[in-house]
Design a protein around this motif. Sequence first.
Motif, PDB file in Angstrom:
ATOM      1  N   ASP A  92       0.827  -1.190   0.050  1.00 26.06           N
ATOM      2  CA  ASP A  92       0.100   0.061   0.000  1.00 26.06           C
ATOM      3  C   ASP A  92       1.134   1.253  -0.098  1.00 26.06           C
ATOM      4  OD1 ASP A  92      -1.663   2.179   0.667  1.00 26.06           O
ATOM      5  OD2 ASP A  92      -2.898   0.887   1.901  1.00 26.06           O
ATOM      6  N   ARG A 117      -0.061   4.462   2.249  1.00 25.52           N
ATOM      7  CA  ARG A 117       0.175   4.295   3.629  1.00 25.52           C
ATOM      8  C   ARG A 117       1.560   4.056   3.937  1.00 25.52           C
ATOM      9  NH1 ARG A 117      -5.517   2.939   6.609  1.00 25.52           N
ATOM     10  NH2 ARG A 117      -4.018   3.520   8.412  1.00 25.52           N
ATOM     11  N   VAL A 156       0.809  -4.936   3.487  1.00 25.09           N
ATOM     12  CA  VAL A 156      -0.300  -5.514   4.120  1.00 25.09           C
ATOM     13  C   VAL A 156      -0.313  -7.081   3.922  1.00 25.09           C
ATOM     14  CG1 VAL A 156      -2.782  -5.647   4.264  1.00 25.09           C
ATOM     15  CG2 VAL A 156      -1.648  -3.507   3.704  1.00 25.09           C
ATOM     16  N   GLU A 199      -2.772 -10.113   4.350  1.00 21.69           N
ATOM     17  CA  GLU A 199      -4.157 -10.088   4.548  1.00 21.69           C
ATOM     18  C   GLU A 199      -4.606 -11.191   5.231  1.00 21.69           C
ATOM     19  OE1 GLU A 199      -6.249  -7.861   3.393  1.00 21.69           O
ATOM     20  OE2 GLU A 199      -5.223  -6.948   1.652  1.00 21.69           O
ATOM     21  N   ALA A 221      -0.543  -5.057   9.176  1.00 21.77           N
ATOM     22  CA  ALA A 221       0.368  -4.194   8.219  1.00 21.77           C
ATOM     23  C   ALA A 221       1.594  -3.786   8.548  1.00 21.77           C
ATOM     24  CB  ALA A 221      -0.628  -2.862   7.812  1.00 21.77           C
ATOM     25  N   LEU A 235      -5.062  -4.840  11.308  1.00 18.85           N
ATOM     26  CA  LEU A 235      -5.763  -4.258  10.353  1.00 18.85           C
ATOM     27  C   LEU A 235      -7.444  -4.327  11.297  1.00 18.85           C
ATOM     28  CD1 LEU A 235      -5.129  -6.344   7.039  1.00 18.85           C
ATOM     29  CD2 LEU A 235      -4.345  -3.903   7.651  1.00 18.85           C
ATOM     30  N   ASP A 269     -12.983  -2.450   9.684  1.00 19.46           N
ATOM     31  CA  ASP A 269     -13.522  -1.553   8.563  1.00 19.46           C
ATOM     32  C   ASP A 269     -12.556  -1.806   7.407  1.00 19.46           C
ATOM     33  OD1 ASP A 269     -11.638  -0.097  10.098  1.00 19.46           O
ATOM     34  OD2 ASP A 269     -12.434   1.690   9.270  1.00 19.46           O
ATOM     35  N   GLU A 270     -11.391  -2.137   7.409  1.00 23.40           N
ATOM     36  CA  GLU A 270     -10.333  -2.325   6.368  1.00 23.40           C
ATOM     37  C   GLU A 270     -10.762  -3.451   5.496  1.00 23.40           C
ATOM     38  OE1 GLU A 270      -6.190  -0.904   7.037  1.00 23.40           O
ATOM     39  OE2 GLU A 270      -6.935  -0.988   9.232  1.00 23.40           O
TER      40      GLU A 270
END
Lengths: 323, 90
Positions: free
Chosen positions: B42, B45, B49, B51, B56, B74, B77-78
């Motif tokens: 990313d 930012r 990341v 997942e 992150a 994380l 809401d991400e």
Amino acid sequence: MSTPLVFDTAALHRQRERHAAGLMEDSFLLDEIHTRLVDRLDDIKRRFPRVLDVGARHGRLARTLAARDPDTVVVSADPAQALTRHAPAPRAVSALELLPFADHAFDAVISAGSLHLVNDLPGALVQMRRALVPDGLLLVAFPGGDTLVELRRAFTMAEAELTGGASPRVAPFVDVRDLGGLLQRAGFALPVVDVDRLTLTYGHPLALLADLRRAGEANVLAERSRRGLRRDVLMAMAERYLADDVDARGRINVTVDLLFATAWAPDASQPQPKRRGSGTVNLARAMGVDPAILEGGRPDDEADRGGDGDGDGGKGGGGDGSG
Amino acid sequence: MTEPPTDDATATSTPDDGGDAIDPRLLELLVCPLTKQVLRYDRGRGELVSEAAGLAYPVRDGIPIMLVEEARTLGEDEAIPDELKADPEP
């Protein structure tokens, strides 16, 4: 999380950040480790385009290797940000035993003077093997064996005398005899392990402790006493050390056993042992002995083997006879 | 954005110090240290990341900090981008 941890990894990382300046100084010991490691690399007639240095500090090996072969890409990885940012790119901050690298990413993985600080050496070795291409090289050097044996002894005795107990002050080290087995268990082929014993001398035990602390090697044992080191214990340790382990000039002896290991990620091209029972030549004939000796039990020179042949016989038998 | 770190006058050893960008040779070699799964970079930012781990990892001055204790967890809401989601079981 059932296995007790030897080292407090968070404390290790903090200490490595805090003592970054000391860790970047060229000490006699690190010079030795580097020189001998690069010598061993030179002995191997092969090029390694992509190299990972685990516990790279400020990237000294990367600079040395780049100067020899500009096409070599050395990734320097170290737990301390304060050290890593002094290393040449590419570089990453990484724990010693949780490597963030893809499988088969490197042709060689090297490590100089760092692997004595991992909790899970077999696990760290497995990750290093996974990061290697087939037939990739592992070349590591770190203190082990009887390193700091005099200091450990002096601390234990002083503390037992004054407090009636002993808390761990000097880290346990890997024995040279165990390292070969660890490499094999981690899936490496053709491991070769040897040890170089150095005896350093210092004017005083406290100078040794100061040096260790500056090199970022202060006590990070998980079970270390949180109350710190009592002054009387420290002084008694120094007294004991000065009484027991000094040379002719009155300087204290400090044993350092540097373990060196080379091993290879397995590959079909490597020499393989033949399948058991696949031999077609009688061993006795190959050795030019009368086959009756091998078949007919013991020859009558049994008594001779008890004498000067004992040492060799024991070594050979203990190593491979049991398999 | 390409200013060298000001708190460190001696960090001049790298000729290709390209500010905040990760060395491209490194990017393709990095995976999550916990899961060994691929990472999503990313750029906005400045994070790598994972997942799979829900973490992150920060990138500071172009250096990826691949320590679990430094990683950001994380948030709910991400949302994981749709193309990365596993297909639901039929």
